[in-house]
Design a protein around this motif. Structure first.
Motif, PDB file in Angstrom:
ATOM      1  N   GLY A  35       0.815  -1.209   0.000  1.00  0.00           N
ATOM      2  CA  GLY A  35       0.000   0.000   0.000  1.00  0.00           C
ATOM      3  C   GLY A  35       0.848   1.257   0.000  1.00  0.00           C
ATOM      4  N   TRP A  36       0.300   2.309  -0.546  1.00  0.00           N
ATOM      5  CA  TRP A  36       0.905   3.639  -0.464  1.00  0.00           C
ATOM      6  C   TRP A  36      -0.064   4.542   0.294  1.00  0.00           C
ATOM      7  CZ3 TRP A  36       5.713   5.240  -1.511  1.00  0.00           C
ATOM      8  CH2 TRP A  36       6.507   4.464  -2.365  1.00  0.00           C
ATOM      9  N   TYR A  94       4.722  10.698   1.842  1.00  0.00           N
ATOM     10  CA  TYR A  94       4.195   9.452   1.305  1.00  0.00           C
ATOM     11  C   TYR A  94       4.922   8.269   1.936  1.00  0.00           C
ATOM     12  CZ  TYR A  94       1.425  11.874  -2.179  1.00  0.00           C
ATOM     13  OH  TYR A  94       0.479  12.663  -2.806  1.00  0.00           O
ATOM     14  N   TYR A  95       4.151   7.261   2.305  1.00  0.00           N
ATOM     15  CA  TYR A  95       4.687   6.068   2.954  1.00  0.00           C
ATOM     16  C   TYR A  95       4.295   4.814   2.179  1.00  0.00           C
ATOM     17  CZ  TYR A  95       5.016   9.178   7.028  1.00  0.00           C
ATOM     18  OH  TYR A  95       5.303  10.215   7.889  1.00  0.00           O
ATOM     19  N   CYS A  96       5.254   3.916   2.074  1.00  0.00           N
ATOM     20  CA  CYS A  96       4.988   2.587   1.540  1.00  0.00           C
ATOM     21  C   CYS A  96       4.740   1.651   2.709  1.00  0.00           C
ATOM     22  CB  CYS A  96       6.191   2.135   0.723  1.00  0.00           C
ATOM     23  SG  CYS A  96       6.123   0.438   0.177  1.00  0.00           S
ATOM     24  N   ALA A  97       3.818   0.715   2.521  1.00  0.00           N
ATOM     25  CA  ALA A  97       3.522  -0.261   3.572  1.00  0.00           C
ATOM     26  C   ALA A  97       3.412  -1.646   2.942  1.00  0.00           C
ATOM     27  CB  ALA A  97       2.227   0.114   4.281  1.00  0.00           C
ATOM     28  N   VAL A  98       3.840  -2.649   3.688  1.00  0.00           N
ATOM     29  CA  VAL A  98       3.882  -4.022   3.161  1.00  0.00           C
ATOM     30  C   VAL A  98       3.303  -4.990   4.183  1.00  0.00           C
ATOM     31  CG1 VAL A  98       5.364  -5.859   2.276  1.00  0.00           C
ATOM     32  CG2 VAL A  98       5.954  -3.466   1.849  1.00  0.00           C
ATOM     33  N   SER A 109      -3.729  -0.870   7.811  1.00  0.00           N
ATOM     34  CA  SER A 109      -3.240  -1.869   8.760  1.00  0.00           C
ATOM     35  C   SER A 109      -2.226  -2.785   8.081  1.00  0.00           C
ATOM     36  CB  SER A 109      -4.410  -2.687   9.310  1.00  0.00           C
ATOM     37  OG  SER A 109      -3.954  -3.596  10.284  1.00  0.00           O
ATOM     38  N   TYR A 110      -0.952  -2.395   8.198  1.00  0.00           N
ATOM     39  CA  TYR A 110       0.139  -3.151   7.585  1.00  0.00           C
ATOM     40  C   TYR A 110       1.221  -3.426   8.622  1.00  0.00           C
ATOM     41  CZ  TYR A 110      -1.638  -2.229   2.855  1.00  0.00           C
ATOM     42  OH  TYR A 110      -2.396  -2.191   1.717  1.00  0.00           O
ATOM     43  N   ARG A 111       2.012  -4.447   8.371  1.00  0.00           N
ATOM     44  CA  ARG A 111       3.048  -4.801   9.327  1.00  0.00           C
ATOM     45  C   ARG A 111       4.308  -3.950   9.178  1.00  0.00           C
ATOM     46  NH1 ARG A 111       3.292  -9.149  12.355  1.00  0.00           N
ATOM     47  NH2 ARG A 111       1.822 -10.292  11.033  1.00  0.00           N
ATOM     48  N   TYR A 112       4.732  -3.704   7.940  1.00  0.00           N
ATOM     49  CA  TYR A 112       5.994  -2.999   7.712  1.00  0.00           C
ATOM     50  C   TYR A 112       5.732  -1.669   7.002  1.00  0.00           C
ATOM     51  CZ  TYR A 112       7.786  -7.679   8.550  1.00  0.00           C
ATOM     52  OH  TYR A 112       8.050  -8.906   9.095  1.00  0.00           O
ATOM     53  N   TRP A 113       6.456  -0.639   7.468  1.00  0.00           N
ATOM     54  CA  TRP A 113       6.287   0.704   6.912  1.00  0.00           C
ATOM     55  C   TRP A 113       7.635   1.310   6.554  1.00  0.00           C
ATOM     56  CZ3 TRP A 113       1.609   3.319   6.227  1.00  0.00           C
ATOM     57  CH2 TRP A 113       0.471   2.663   6.723  1.00  0.00           C
ATOM     58  N   GLY A 114       7.654   2.049   5.458  1.00  0.00           N
ATOM     59  CA  GLY A 114       8.828   2.832   5.129  1.00  0.00           C
ATOM     60  C   GLY A 114       8.908   4.067   6.004  1.00  0.00           C
ATOM     61  N   GLN A 115      10.002   4.791   5.857  1.00  0.00           N
ATOM     62  CA  GLN A 115      10.242   5.952   6.709  1.00  0.00           C
ATOM     63  C   GLN A 115       9.545   7.211   6.190  1.00  0.00           C
ATOM     64  OE1 GLN A 115      12.229   4.855   4.413  1.00  0.00           O
ATOM     65  NE2 GLN A 115      13.093   6.616   3.335  1.00  0.00           N
ATOM     66  N   GLY A 116       9.047   7.157   4.963  1.00  0.00           N
ATOM     67  CA  GLY A 116       8.343   8.287   4.374  1.00  0.00           C
ATOM     68  C   GLY A 116       9.232   9.111   3.468  1.00  0.00           C
TER      69      GLY A 116
END
Length: 123
Positions: A35-36, A94-98, A109-116
Motif C-alpha cells: 500500500g501507499w 508518502y509512505y509505503c507499507a507491506v 493496517s500493515y506490518r511494515y512501513w517505510g520511513q516516508g
C-alpha cells in the motif's frame, strides 16, 4: 533484517510527475499486498493506492484515480507509485507499507512501513 525503504519524493510544479519507489530487504515483495499512504500537515493519514499480492489488482483513492499508477517489479523487489498531473493538494509525506493485516488494503493496517518521503507540489 526486514526493512522497507521508500524514496523518490521531491519538489515538483503543478501538472508535473514523480515516481516513488518502495524497496524491500529481507523478504520478497511479490508475496505481499503493498500500500501507499500519505499524510499532509494537520490531516489524517490517507490511503492512496494498493496492489494485491494475488492477481495484482490495484485499488485507488478517488482523489488520485486516473493520475496515479501503482506497480511492482518482482525482479528488483521494488514497488512504485507513478504520480502524474500532480496538484498542490497532493503535497504530503508518502509512505509505503507491506503485508496487509486486514481486508481493507487502503485502510492502513500493515506490518511494515517505510520511513516516508516528502512530495511537495508547488509553483
Amino acid at each position: 533484517q526486514l526493512q522497507v525503504v521508500d524514496a523518490g519524493g521531491d519538489l515538483v510544479q503543478p501538472g508535473g510527475s514523480l515516481r516513488l519507489s518502495c524497496r524491500a530487504s529481507g523478504f520478497t515483495l511479490a508475496y505481499y499486498t503493498i500500500g501507499w499512504f500519505r499524510q499532509a500537515p494537520g490531516k489524517e493519514r490517507e490511503g492512496v493506492s494498493c496492489i494485491w499480492s494475488r492477481g495484482g489488482t490495484a485499488n485507488y483513492a478517488d482523489s488520485v484515480k486516473g493520475r496515479f499508477t501503482i506497480s511492482r517489479d518482482t525482479a528488483r523487489n521494488t514497488a512504485y507509485l507513478q504520480m502524474d498531473s500532480l496538484k498542490p493538494e497532493d503535497t504530503a509525506i508518502y509512505y509505503c507499507a507491506v503485508e496487509l493485516l486486514s481486508t481493507n488494503c487502503l485502510g492502513g493496517s500493515y506490518r511494515y512501513w517505510g520511513q516516508g518521503t516528502q512530495v511537495t507540489v508547488s509553483s
